[in-house]
Design a protein around this motif. Structure first.
Motif, mmCIF file in Angstrom:
data_model
loop_
_atom_site.group_PDB
_atom_site.id
_atom_site.type_symbol
_atom_site.label_atom_id
_atom_site.label_comp_id
_atom_site.label_asym_id
_atom_site.label_seq_id
_atom_site.Cartn_x
_atom_site.Cartn_y
_atom_site.Cartn_z
ATOM 1 N N HIS A 30 0.889 -1.234 0.037
ATOM 2 C CA HIS A 30 0.055 -0.121 0.258
ATOM 3 C C HIS A 30 0.904 1.332 -0.031
ATOM 4 O O HIS A 30 0.340 2.322 -0.050
ATOM 5 N N ALA A 31 1.939 1.114 0.309
ATOM 6 C CA ALA A 31 2.979 2.478 0.240
ATOM 7 C C ALA A 31 3.471 2.554 -1.243
ATOM 8 O O ALA A 31 4.014 1.824 -1.848
ATOM 9 N N PRO A 32 3.083 3.500 -1.871
ATOM 10 C CA PRO A 32 3.456 3.916 -3.402
ATOM 11 C C PRO A 32 5.017 3.905 -3.559
ATOM 12 O O PRO A 32 5.642 4.793 -2.863
ATOM 13 N N GLY A 33 5.481 3.156 -4.308
ATOM 14 C CA GLY A 33 6.913 3.181 -4.704
ATOM 15 C C GLY A 33 7.793 2.470 -3.773
ATOM 16 O O GLY A 33 8.936 2.605 -3.982
ATOM 17 N N LEU A 34 7.415 1.911 -2.732
ATOM 18 C CA LEU A 34 8.096 1.176 -1.796
ATOM 19 C C LEU A 34 8.815 0.114 -2.178
ATOM 20 O O LEU A 34 10.133 -0.363 -2.107
ATOM 21 N N LYS A 35 7.991 -0.854 -3.133
ATOM 22 C CA LYS A 35 8.668 -1.922 -3.569
ATOM 23 C C LYS A 35 10.093 -1.722 -4.732
ATOM 24 O O LYS A 35 10.853 -2.462 -4.630
ATOM 25 N N ASP A 36 9.565 -0.784 -5.375
ATOM 26 C CA ASP A 36 10.544 -0.341 -6.396
ATOM 27 C C ASP A 36 11.882 0.371 -5.676
ATOM 28 O O ASP A 36 13.121 0.126 -5.992
ATOM 29 N N HIS A 37 11.607 1.160 -4.619
ATOM 30 C CA HIS A 37 12.662 1.428 -3.731
ATOM 31 C C HIS A 37 13.437 0.459 -3.056
ATOM 32 O O HIS A 37 14.688 0.299 -3.128
ATOM 33 N N TYR A 38 12.890 -0.505 -2.598
ATOM 34 C CA TYR A 38 13.629 -1.765 -2.045
ATOM 35 C C TYR A 38 14.325 -2.504 -3.147
ATOM 36 O O TYR A 38 15.656 -3.115 -2.882
ATOM 37 N N ALA A 39 13.640 -2.595 -4.148
ATOM 38 C CA ALA A 39 14.219 -3.449 -5.210
ATOM 39 C C ALA A 39 15.690 -2.725 -5.700
ATOM 40 O O ALA A 39 16.937 -3.301 -5.891
ATOM 41 N N ALA A 40 15.624 -1.324 -6.034
ATOM 42 C CA ALA A 40 16.631 -0.508 -6.310
ATOM 43 C C ALA A 40 17.866 -0.265 -5.218
ATOM 44 O O ALA A 40 19.120 -0.692 -5.405
ATOM 45 N N GLN A 41 17.327 -0.476 -3.886
ATOM 46 C CA GLN A 41 18.181 -0.329 -2.798
ATOM 47 C C GLN A 41 18.959 -1.567 -2.777
ATOM 48 O O GLN A 41 20.247 -1.812 -2.563
ATOM 49 N N HIS A 42 18.274 -2.648 -3.082
ATOM 50 C CA HIS A 42 18.913 -4.033 -2.882
ATOM 51 C C HIS A 42 19.931 -4.354 -4.110
ATOM 52 O O HIS A 42 21.419 -4.548 -3.707
ATOM 53 N N GLN A 43 19.745 -3.650 -5.145
ATOM 54 C CA GLN A 43 20.657 -3.972 -6.369
ATOM 55 C C GLN A 43 22.048 -2.868 -6.004
ATOM 56 O O GLN A 43 23.003 -3.194 -6.364
ATOM 57 N N ALA A 44 21.563 -1.757 -5.635
ATOM 58 C CA ALA A 44 22.741 -0.806 -5.245
ATOM 59 C C ALA A 44 23.501 -1.344 -4.359
ATOM 60 O O ALA A 44 24.890 -1.161 -4.006
ATOM 61 N N PHE A 45 23.245 -2.172 -3.113
ATOM 62 C CA PHE A 45 23.751 -2.548 -2.097
ATOM 63 C C PHE A 45 24.594 -3.530 -2.581
ATOM 64 O O PHE A 45 25.831 -4.057 -1.991
ATOM 65 N N LEU A 46 23.953 -4.523 -3.579
ATOM 66 C CA LEU A 46 24.799 -5.660 -4.038
ATOM 67 C C LEU A 46 26.205 -5.109 -4.730
ATOM 68 O O LEU A 46 27.116 -5.522 -4.665
ATOM 69 N N GLN A 47 25.835 -4.026 -5.371
ATOM 70 C CA GLN A 47 27.004 -3.470 -6.286
ATOM 71 C C GLN A 47 27.900 -2.848 -5.321
ATOM 72 O O GLN A 47 29.372 -3.018 -5.845
ATOM 73 N N ILE A 48 27.636 -2.222 -4.246
ATOM 74 C CA ILE A 48 28.324 -1.786 -3.271
ATOM 75 C C ILE A 48 29.136 -2.670 -2.686
ATOM 76 O O ILE A 48 30.498 -2.440 -2.479
#
Length: 140
Positions: A30-48
């Motif tokens: 129900h939070a708009p954009g939260l799934k996308d944010h978590y997916a982007a965060q996960h990808q960024a943290f893997l790259q880091i």
């Protein structure tokens, strides 16, 4: 009921964990954009983490031998200063832990920077509102 009033009964604890997981799933839906944010965060943290492994690789025995040779080539005063800085821990024990600490600092610094530049769409006000809606809908 348990004999220890400070400790929850296992069934109560599992029920609370299930409730918390359901609430988290509700927030995610129900939070708009939260799934996308978590997916982007996960990808960024893997790259880091990958960048950190490349920047601070595991040491080989040859790397440690080269560092020991470089330390042995220093004048005795400088060598003593280096030993004092690491409290006389042998170089073979000190270097691997220093690499791990450096890698961890690198990861944490870059993760904090990413979080600063990409704030979560789930503000505390929105989380409070959605949690209240969830509790009203599902009756806790």
């Amino acid at each position: 009921m348990t004999n220890n009033p400070g400790k929850q009964a296992p069934s109560t604890r599992h029920r609370q964990e299930d409730w918390d997981e359901a609430c988290d799933a509700y927030l995610l839906e129900h939070a708009p954009g939260l799934k996308d944010h978590y997916a982007a965060q996960h990808q960024a943290f893997l790259q880091i983490e990958e960048d950190a492994r490349l920047r601070h690789p595991e040491l080989t025995p040859d790397d440690i031998a080269a560092a020991e040779a470089a330390e042995a080539a220093l004048p005795s005063r400088k060598r003593t200063e280096l030993q004092l800085r690491r409290s006389f821990v042998p170089l073979t024990a000190y270097l691997p832990s220093e690499v791990k600490r450096s890698r961890k600092r690198f990861i944490q610094r870059h993760q904090r920077a990413w979080n600063r530049t990409n704030p979560s769409p789930l503000t505390w006000e929105l989380e409070r509102t959605l949690t209240a809606d969830f509790r009203r809908s599902y009756g806790q």
